[in-house]
Each structure stands twice: as structure tokens, then as C-alpha cells.
Scaffold this motif. Structure first.
Motif, PDB file in Angstrom:
ATOM      1  N   THR A   3       1.320  -2.849  10.964  1.00 15.83           N
ATOM      2  CA  THR A   3       0.192  -2.305  10.644  1.00 15.83           C
ATOM      3  C   THR A   3       0.970  -0.839  10.237  1.00 15.83           C
ATOM      4  OG1 THR A   3      -1.204  -3.297  11.928  1.00 15.83           O
ATOM      5  CG2 THR A   3      -1.756  -1.097  11.122  1.00 15.83           C
ATOM      6  N   TYR A   4       0.548  -0.164   8.956  1.00 19.31           N
ATOM      7  CA  TYR A   4       1.132   1.025   8.429  1.00 19.31           C
ATOM      8  C   TYR A   4       0.298   2.083   8.893  1.00 19.31           C
ATOM      9  CZ  TYR A   4       4.306  -1.969   6.045  1.00 19.31           C
ATOM     10  OH  TYR A   4       5.250  -2.717   5.766  1.00 19.31           O
ATOM     11  N   THR A   5       0.528   3.195   9.326  1.00 15.42           N
ATOM     12  CA  THR A   5      -0.217   4.484   9.951  1.00 15.42           C
ATOM     13  C   THR A   5       0.408   5.630   9.280  1.00 15.42           C
ATOM     14  OG1 THR A   5       0.330   4.445  11.897  1.00 15.42           O
ATOM     15  CG2 THR A   5      -1.787   2.932  11.505  1.00 15.42           C
ATOM     16  N   PRO A   6      -0.376   6.592   8.918  1.00 17.98           N
ATOM     17  CA  PRO A   6       0.446   7.926   8.657  1.00 17.98           C
ATOM     18  C   PRO A   6       0.896   8.575   9.815  1.00 17.98           C
ATOM     19  CG  PRO A   6      -2.324   8.256   8.422  1.00 17.98           C
ATOM     20  CD  PRO A   6      -1.738   6.697   8.601  1.00 17.98           C
ATOM     21  N   GLU A   7       1.764   9.263   9.615  1.00 13.07           N
ATOM     22  CA  GLU A   7       2.166  10.024  10.919  1.00 13.07           C
ATOM     23  C   GLU A   7       1.412  10.777  11.743  1.00 13.07           C
ATOM     24  OE1 GLU A   7       3.292  10.206   7.942  1.00 13.07           O
ATOM     25  OE2 GLU A   7       5.190   9.277   7.828  1.00 13.07           O
ATOM     26  N   LYS A   8       0.418  11.563  10.911  1.00 16.62           N
ATOM     27  CA  LYS A   8      -0.588  12.292  11.610  1.00 16.62           C
ATOM     28  C   LYS A   8      -1.211  11.708  12.702  1.00 16.62           C
ATOM     29  CE  LYS A   8      -4.706  15.169  10.116  1.00 16.62           C
ATOM     30  NZ  LYS A   8      -5.494  15.508   9.383  1.00 16.62           N
ATOM     31  N   ARG A 192      -7.175  -6.263   2.090  1.00 19.33           N
ATOM     32  CA  ARG A 192      -6.823  -5.855   3.538  1.00 19.33           C
ATOM     33  C   ARG A 192      -6.178  -4.573   3.669  1.00 19.33           C
ATOM     34  NH1 ARG A 192      -5.206  -8.694   8.050  1.00 19.33           N
ATOM     35  NH2 ARG A 192      -3.392  -7.901   9.145  1.00 19.33           N
ATOM     36  N   LEU A 193      -5.451  -3.978   2.539  1.00 21.28           N
ATOM     37  CA  LEU A 193      -5.294  -2.906   2.445  1.00 21.28           C
ATOM     38  C   LEU A 193      -6.178  -1.833   2.618  1.00 21.28           C
ATOM     39  CD1 LEU A 193      -2.368  -0.664   1.837  1.00 21.28           C
ATOM     40  CD2 LEU A 193      -2.888  -1.080  -0.462  1.00 21.28           C
ATOM     41  N   LEU A 194      -7.219  -1.886   1.856  1.00 29.39           N
ATOM     42  CA  LEU A 194      -8.300  -1.023   1.762  1.00 29.39           C
ATOM     43  C   LEU A 194      -8.973  -0.815   3.359  1.00 29.39           C
ATOM     44  CD1 LEU A 194     -10.033   0.834   0.217  1.00 29.39           C
ATOM     45  CD2 LEU A 194     -11.702  -0.799  -0.504  1.00 29.39           C
ATOM     46  N   VAL A 195      -9.373  -2.147   3.783  1.00 22.81           N
ATOM     47  CA  VAL A 195     -10.108  -2.231   4.939  1.00 22.81           C
ATOM     48  C   VAL A 195      -9.220  -1.788   6.125  1.00 22.81           C
ATOM     49  CG1 VAL A 195     -11.409  -3.724   6.368  1.00 22.81           C
ATOM     50  CG2 VAL A 195     -11.623  -3.920   3.876  1.00 22.81           C
ATOM     51  N   ARG A 196      -7.940  -2.320   6.573  1.00 23.16           N
ATOM     52  CA  ARG A 196      -7.249  -2.354   7.288  1.00 23.16           C
ATOM     53  C   ARG A 196      -6.453  -0.784   7.547  1.00 23.16           C
ATOM     54  NH1 ARG A 196      -6.153  -6.683  10.551  1.00 23.16           N
ATOM     55  NH2 ARG A 196      -5.196  -5.433  11.833  1.00 23.16           N
TER      56      ARG A 196
END
Length: 283
Positions: A3-8, A192-196
Motif C-alpha cells: 500500500t502506497y501512502t504519501p510521507e505526510k 484500485r489505485l483511485l479507491v485504495r
């Protein structure tokens, strides 16, 4: 799959709505809104008067026997009308703003799915935003007539493009982030990219917008009821209680004092909550 999330998001240890308790703006805002909401929800326990029951004791002053805030021109208990007016207002904005938020977010997601859909959605938003809130209210009332349902529709319609454009802008910003590129390279599907991945990060500013929209909804409902195109008397709202007090403002100012104080407290509380949330999200 990773799961990719921004550093913020990784750097923030607590959700912004929990951080409200750590700021004076958040604490005061929660206290004001909570106090007004509790007064409305507990109305049957706080007063034994029917808010629509008339008597021959019109315009009694505060402190009259059995009427702590006095009575209006028709002898109706002001405390009862104020408390039940709060209930009506909270019910209206509590239904209308979430409805507008959901429809606006669904429209933004549809716009994100295809460029053609984006064009159609943006033109619809432009059409709705071309009408100021009260003009939009008059158009809806002309078709549906006055009442609580048109008030809900007007507020929801006014908020749809606000939430829709806010989420659309967030989605466009997130699409340019590195974690989105990494997810695409990793084979994540577009849906999936948009929703997750994109949506949870793009939707965070909507928390602030929700608090702001509640404030706007209080003003819009009050203005509609004040002008006589909202909820019709004898059912009380803060707006129509204030409107009915205006002809007697010089001789009995206490009739207007209650709704003015409550509206001020509610708007101030919601504004402080929105400011505290905005400061926490931008931190």
C-alpha cells in the motif's frame, strides 16, 4: 500488494479530529456546538411546554412564572420554541449537508473516471454555482413550495459542487505524487489505485469543508425561514422564531435575544472547529 501512502500521512501520529481536543479553538468549538446540540436533543426534558401552544399571555418578559425566557406575541413559551427550533435546525442541516457531501463526492469520482464525464460534471457544477444560495432557494421553493424538504434540497444542491470540486482538486493533486507512479508501476489497477490510494489522501480536506458547510447551512436555513420561504410556522426554527420577533424588537427585545444568541454560538463553534481542523491538517 504494498500500500502506497504519501510521507505526510506517515508523519502524522493522530487523526485531525482527535487533535481538536489539544487546541483551544477545538475545545471551545466543541463546547459551543455540544452545548447547543445537547439543548436541542434534550428539549422534551428541559421544558414541559408545547412550542406551538398559544395562550392569552403574550410578550411576557424573562422570568415570568412558568416561562423562564418569557413568551412571544401569541403567548407561546419562548424557551420551548427555542429548544425545539434547535432540534429542527440540527435535523435539517444534519440531513442536508451529508447528502450534499455524498452526492458531490460521487460526482467527483465520476469525473475522475473519464475526461468526458469530467467535462459534463464541471458544467453542471458551474450551472449550480451560477445561482447564489437564496436565489437557488427561491427557484426550488417556486417548484416545491415551502417546507422542510425544500430546505434540505436547497442546502444539498448548494453543497454538491463545493464538495465535488474540493475532492476533484484533491484527486488531481494526488495523481501527480510519486506514490501513485509507484503504484502504477507495481501493476495496481486504475480503480484500485483511485479507491485504495488516491481517495483516502484526497478526501482529508473534506473534513474541514464539512465543518464550513455546516456553518453555511445554518445561515441558509435561517435566511430562508426569516424570509418566509423555509419551514413554515407554527413549527419553530431559529430563523422563523427570529423573524416573528422583529416587529416587537423595540418593545420586547428579549423575544429576539434567544435565537440570536443560539445562532451566534452555533456559528462561532462550527467556525472554530473548521479553523482548528484546517490548522491541524496543514501542520
Amino acid at each position: 500488494m504494498t500500500t502506497y501512502t504519501p510521507e505526510k500521512r506517515a508523519a502524522r501520529p493522530r487523526p485531525p479530529y482527535l487533535a481538536l481536543l489539544a487546541t483551544w479553538r477545538g475545545r471551545i468549538g466543541l463546547a459551543l456546538v455540544g452545548l447547543v446540540a445537547a439543548a436541542g436533543l434534550l428539549a422534551p426534558l428541559l421544558t414541559g411546554h408545547d412550542p406551538t401552544a398559544q395562550s392569552g399571555q403574550g410578550l411576557l418578559g424573562p422570568g415570568a412564572p412558568g416561562h423562564p425566557l418569557g413568551t412571544d406575541e401569541l403567548g407561546r413559551d419562548l424557551l420551548s420554541r427555542l429548544l425545539y427550533g434547535i432540534r429542527t435546525d440540527l435535523g435539517l442541516i444534519g440531513l442536508a449537508v451529508p447528502l450534499g457531501a455524498v452526492l458531490g463526492c460521487l460526482a467527483a469520482l465520476a469525473a475522475a473516471a473519464h475526461p468526458a464525464a469530467d467535462t459534463v460534471v464541471q458544467r453542471v457544477f458551474d450551472l449550480v454555482l451560477a445561482f447564489p444560495g437564496l436565489i437557488l432557494a427561491l427557484l426550488v421553493i417556486a417548484v416545491a413550495g415551502p417546507g422542510w424538504l425544500p430546505v434540505v434540497l436547497v442546502i444539498a444542491l448548494a453543497e454538491i459542487p463545493v464538495f465535488g470540486r474540493q475532492l476533484r482538486a484533491g484527486i488531481l493533486v494526488q495523481r501527480g505524487r510519486e506514490y501513485v507512479t509507484a503504484a502504477r508501476v507495481g501493476g495496481t489497477s486504475r480503480t484500485r489505485l483511485l479507491v485504495r490510494h488516491i481517495l483516502p489522501n484526497a478526501a482529508e480536506p473534506l473534513i474541514v469543508q464539512f465543518a464550513v458547510s455546516l456553518t453555511v447551512a445554518v445561515f441558509l436555513e435561517g435566511a430562508m425561514s426569516f424570509l418566509g420561504v423555509g419551514v413554515r410556522p407554527p413549527e419553530p426554527t431559529l430563523g422563523n422564531v427570529l423573524a416573528q420577533a422583529m416587529p416587537y424588537l423595540a418593545q420586547s427585545p428579549h423575544v429576539a435575544a434567544g435565537p440570536l444568541v443560539v445562532i451566534t454560538a452555533l456559528v462561532a463553534g462550527l467556525s472554530l472547529l473548521a479553523d482548528a481542523l484546517n490548522r491541524e491538517i496543514r501542520r
